[in-house]
Design an enzyme around this catalytic site. Structure first.
Site, PDB file in Angstrom:
ATOM      1  N   ASN A   9      -1.178  -5.401   7.616  1.00  0.00           N
ATOM      2  CA  ASN A   9      -2.147  -4.524   7.231  1.00  0.00           C
ATOM      3  C   ASN A   9      -3.120  -5.172   6.410  1.00  0.00           C
ATOM      4  O   ASN A   9      -2.547  -6.115   5.221  1.00  0.00           O
ATOM      5  CB  ASN A   9      -1.051  -3.806   6.227  1.00  0.00           C
ATOM      6  CG  ASN A   9      -2.111  -2.828   5.168  1.00  0.00           C
ATOM      7  OD1 ASN A   9      -3.235  -2.671   5.135  1.00  0.00           O
ATOM      8  ND2 ASN A   9      -1.089  -2.217   4.073  1.00  0.00           N
ATOM      9  N   LYS A  11      -5.282  -4.819   4.139  1.00  0.00           N
ATOM     10  CA  LYS A  11      -5.699  -4.056   3.104  1.00  0.00           C
ATOM     11  C   LYS A  11      -7.268  -4.203   2.968  1.00  0.00           C
ATOM     12  O   LYS A  11      -7.855  -4.135   3.854  1.00  0.00           O
ATOM     13  CB  LYS A  11      -5.110  -4.631   1.813  1.00  0.00           C
ATOM     14  CG  LYS A  11      -3.296  -4.548   2.162  1.00  0.00           C
ATOM     15  CD  LYS A  11      -2.762  -4.726   0.787  1.00  0.00           C
ATOM     16  CE  LYS A  11      -1.355  -4.740   1.449  1.00  0.00           C
ATOM     17  NZ  LYS A  11      -0.317  -4.567   0.122  1.00  0.00           N
ATOM     18  N   HIS A  94       0.323   4.929   2.982  1.00  0.00           N
ATOM     19  CA  HIS A  94       0.549   3.677   2.342  1.00  0.00           C
ATOM     20  C   HIS A  94       0.841   3.885   0.829  1.00  0.00           C
ATOM     21  O   HIS A  94       0.203   4.641   0.332  1.00  0.00           O
ATOM     22  CB  HIS A  94      -0.445   2.644   2.525  1.00  0.00           C
ATOM     23  CG  HIS A  94      -0.151   1.082   2.271  1.00  0.00           C
ATOM     24  ND1 HIS A  94      -0.159   0.804   1.006  1.00  0.00           N
ATOM     25  CD2 HIS A  94       0.539   0.384   2.887  1.00  0.00           C
ATOM     26  CE1 HIS A  94       0.424  -0.495   0.787  1.00  0.00           C
ATOM     27  NE2 HIS A  94       0.729  -0.792   1.936  1.00  0.00           N
ATOM     28  N   GLU A  96       0.012   2.390  -1.643  1.00  0.00           N
ATOM     29  CA  GLU A  96      -1.290   1.958  -2.573  1.00  0.00           C
ATOM     30  C   GLU A  96      -2.199   3.183  -2.484  1.00  0.00           C
ATOM     31  O   GLU A  96      -2.763   3.635  -3.609  1.00  0.00           O
ATOM     32  CB  GLU A  96      -1.926   0.979  -2.046  1.00  0.00           C
ATOM     33  CG  GLU A  96      -1.277  -0.546  -2.449  1.00  0.00           C
ATOM     34  CD  GLU A  96      -1.503  -1.664  -1.376  1.00  0.00           C
ATOM     35  OE1 GLU A  96      -2.413  -1.745  -0.709  1.00  0.00           O
ATOM     36  OE2 GLU A  96      -0.526  -2.592  -1.468  1.00  0.00           O
ATOM     37  N   GLU A 166       8.898   0.992   3.256  1.00  0.00           N
ATOM     38  CA  GLU A 166       8.353   0.075   2.377  1.00  0.00           C
ATOM     39  C   GLU A 166       8.677   0.317   0.798  1.00  0.00           C
ATOM     40  O   GLU A 166       8.111   1.070   0.326  1.00  0.00           O
ATOM     41  CB  GLU A 166       6.855   0.063   2.493  1.00  0.00           C
ATOM     42  CG  GLU A 166       6.212  -0.356   3.962  1.00  0.00           C
ATOM     43  CD  GLU A 166       4.886  -1.027   3.798  1.00  0.00           C
ATOM     44  OE1 GLU A 166       4.804  -2.001   4.010  1.00  0.00           O
ATOM     45  OE2 GLU A 166       3.951  -0.322   3.266  1.00  0.00           O
ATOM     46  N   GLY A 172       3.786  -6.899  -2.014  1.00  0.00           N
ATOM     47  CA  GLY A 172       2.866  -7.789  -2.523  1.00  0.00           C
ATOM     48  C   GLY A 172       3.497  -8.671  -3.914  1.00  0.00           C
ATOM     49  O   GLY A 172       2.830  -9.038  -4.534  1.00  0.00           O
ATOM     50  N   SER A 212       6.659  -7.786   1.432  1.00  0.00           N
ATOM     51  CA  SER A 212       6.694  -9.167   1.316  1.00  0.00           C
ATOM     52  C   SER A 212       7.556  -9.803   2.721  1.00  0.00           C
ATOM     53  O   SER A 212       8.279 -10.713   2.398  1.00  0.00           O
ATOM     54  CB  SER A 212       7.493  -9.616  -0.067  1.00  0.00           C
ATOM     55  OG  SER A 212       6.604  -9.177  -1.173  1.00  0.00           O
TER      56      SER A 212
HETATM   57  C1  PEP Z   1       2.170  -3.582   2.958  1.00  0.00           C
HETATM   58  O1  PEP Z   1       1.007  -3.684   2.325  1.00  0.00           O
HETATM   59  O2  PEP Z   1       2.215  -2.792   3.586  1.00  0.00           O
HETATM   60  C2  PEP Z   1       2.891  -4.603   2.851  1.00  0.00           C
HETATM   61  C3  PEP Z   1       4.240  -4.761   3.141  1.00  0.00           C
HETATM   62  O3  PEP Z   1       2.548  -5.704   1.823  1.00  0.00           O
HETATM   63  P1  PEP Z   1       3.147  -7.257   1.369  1.00  0.00           P
HETATM   64  O4  PEP Z   1       3.602  -7.852   2.952  1.00  0.00           O
HETATM   65  O5  PEP Z   1       1.933  -8.309   1.016  1.00  0.00           O
HETATM   66  O6  PEP Z   1       4.152  -6.972   0.774  1.00  0.00           O
END
Ligand code: PEP
Length: 250
Positions: A9, A11, A94, A96, A166, A172, A212
């Site tokens: 992703n 973003k 997501h 976000e 998630e 992040g 992460s």
């Molecule tokens: C994501 O945005 O779906 C995500 C898992 O980000 P990160 O790997 O940076 O935590």
């Protein structure tokens, strides 16, 4: 046996020129991938990345899809537009989008319905906030999000969906759920899918971990029986890191 799926992703990162650079570096590194590989890129990059990945093992995804076919929905992008540009996958719900852009279980459901009706493969994101985990509400939150997302969707369509678990506190932040936490919650999500659609759909559904995930923790996470891959944010922006994760997923 469920084939693992690793999706990046990106973003709101990478201009078209930068996307070409990243994908050009990535392709030779993942050419022997044994899992499904997807890069979910900004809308503006889809056509360029689709062109570069044609004939490779890397599929292209978007990060959202409109719930309507067309019309007065300023700034939304329709499923037909995504497909014409070359996307075959789409991230829906997501955290976000839920946190900053007012996405709700209802709008997630509408977008999921629309993706499935148009033959886009959805990656549906669910997961709890830190306070919810600390308050013992992880399962309740995941259940509500999964049940809400699939409302009115047939078993045949649900089976085409990938879920990404998630935990919001791990996205992040550099904090990862432990292997056991991720495995346990994904197992719980699978049990909710089983309640909704039966064992065959639940056993066949691919459920990723996201939050992460990186080259250091991928082996432990992927060794868990319930975890069928990853949705990768930060680490998907570097060809070496993303390729390492892809090649670790068999
Ligand atoms: C994501 O945005 O779906 C995500 C898992 O980000 P990160 O790997 O940076 O935590």
């Amino acid at each position: 046996m469920r084939k693992p799926i690793i999706a990046g992703n990106w973003k709101m990162n990478k201009t078209v020129a930068e996307s070409r650079e990243l994908v050009t570096a990535l392709l030779p590194k993942v050419k022997n991938a044994k899992c499904d590989v997807v890069v979910c890129v900004p809308f503006t990059d889809i056509a360029a990345v689709a062109e570069l990945t044609k004939g490779s093992c890397v599929a292209v995804g978007a990060q959202n899809v409109a719930w309507a076919d067309s019309g007065a929905f300023t700034a939304e992008i329709s499923a037909a537009m995504l497909k014409e540009a070359g996307a075959t996958y789409v991230i829906i719900g997501h955290s976000e989008r839920r946190q900053y852009f007012g996405e709700t279980d209802k709008t997630v459901n509408m977008r999921l319905v629309q993706a499935l009706a148009n033959g886009l493969k959805p990656i549906l994101c669910v997961g709890e906030m830190l306070a919810e985990r600390e308050g013992g509400k992880t399962e309740e939150v995941c259940r509500t999000q999964v049940v809400g997302a699939f409302e009115g969707i047939s078993a045949a369509d649900a089976a085409k969906t990938v879920i990404a678990y998630e935990p919001v506190w791990a996205i992040g932040t550099g904090k990862t759920a432990t292997d056991a936490q991720a495995n346990e919650t994904i197992g719980y999500i699978r049990s909710v899918v089983k309640e909704l659609y039966g064992a065959a759909v639940a056993d066949g559904m691919r459920i990723q971990y996201g939050g992460s995930m990186n080259a250091k923790n991928v082996d432990g996470l992927m060794a868990q029986p319930e975890i069928d891959g990853g949705l990768i944010g930060g680490a998907s922006l570097k060809a070496d890191d993303f390729a390492y994760i892809v090649n670790a997923a068999e």
